[in-house]
Design an enzyme around this catalytic site. Structure first.
Site, PDB file in Angstrom:
ATOM      1  CE  LYS A  56      -4.038  -2.046   2.247  1.00  0.00           C
ATOM      2  NZ  LYS A  56      -4.907  -2.041   3.461  1.00  0.00           N
ATOM      3  CB  ALA A  78      -1.862   0.618   8.676  1.00  0.00           C
ATOM      4  CG  ASP A  79      -3.705  -5.075   5.393  1.00  0.00           C
ATOM      5  OD1 ASP A  79      -4.549  -4.620   4.609  1.00  0.00           O
ATOM      6  OD2 ASP A  79      -3.735  -6.244   5.821  1.00  0.00           O
ATOM      7  CB  THR A  80      -5.984  -4.505  10.527  1.00  0.00           C
ATOM      8  OG1 THR A  80      -5.392  -3.261  10.917  1.00  0.00           O
ATOM      9  CG2 THR A  80      -6.358  -5.292  11.776  1.00  0.00           C
TER      10      THR A  80
END
EC number: 3.6.1.9
Length: 210
Positions: A56, A78-80
């Site tokens: 990203k 960010a990625d969750t």
């Protein structure tokens, strides 16, 4: 503030924007970076969160590479990922997906991983991986059906949003609450401050009301 203090958030998530604002940080530009979030074969949830946050950030950098106005800015992504063991739960878009996720999470513990990636003005890449453990109560049929009817699961990893109604399902949380919401603030602020971003500018100037 100089161009070197411009912050680009590579996410259109309202939750991440609100969390940054909570810490007194106002992104100067929002550049949603859509990437293929399909896990690779046998990919661990930790690795997925870290890889997607980097992708990203890179995607946002690529979009801005021809815009001289944003040269030298910070890019934050960010990625969750929500997982039970090594099983990665989807970001539920259909009610059946959310129902399957919640039935799996009911009465058991799961883990939430967030990868945070920062590309600095000098081009350095900084990454953090944060893990939280969450345990859900055993959900009754009424609780499950009522939550599904609320629609708060839509687009959420694991089919729930802890900052909403599903917070009532949480028996125990070990680790960062903001990580489960979608952006671990402690680690994010440390990444930014560690590379010269003036995190506390608004705190000192009093430009942001509580």
């Amino acid at each position: 503030m100089s161009v070197f203090q411009k912050l680009v958030l590579a996410s259109g998530s309202p939750r991440r924007i609100e969390l940054l604002q909570q810490a007194g940080i106002e992104p100067d530009r929002i550049v949603p970076a859509d990437v293929d979030e399909t896990p690779q074969r046998a990919e661990h949830p930790r690795s997925l969160a870290k890889r997607l946050s980097r992708e990203k950030a890179d995607k946002a950098l690529e979009k801005l590479s021809k815009d001289s106005e944003w040269e030298g800015g910070y890019i934050l992504a960010a990625d969750t990922v929500v997982a039970v063991g090594r099983r990665i739960l989807p970001k539920a878009e259909l009610v059946d997906e959310a129902s399957n996720c919640l039935r799996l999470l009911s009465g058991r513990s799961h883990r939430v991983y967030s990868g945070v990636c920062l590309i600095t003005p000098s081009g350095k890449v900084r990454q953090k991986l944060v893990e939280s453990r969450v345990r859900f109560k055993r959900l009754s049929r009424e609780e499950l059906e009522s939550y599904l009817a609320s629609g708060q699961w839509r687009g959420k990893a694991g089919g729930y949003a802890i900052q909403g109604l599903a917070g009532a399902f949480v028996v125990k949380l070990v680790g960062s609450y903001t990580n489960v919401v979608g952006l671990p603030l402690y680690e994010t602020v440390n990444l930014l401050a560690g590379d010269g971003y003036k995190v506390y500018f608004n705190w000192l100037s009093g430009t942001r009301a509580a």
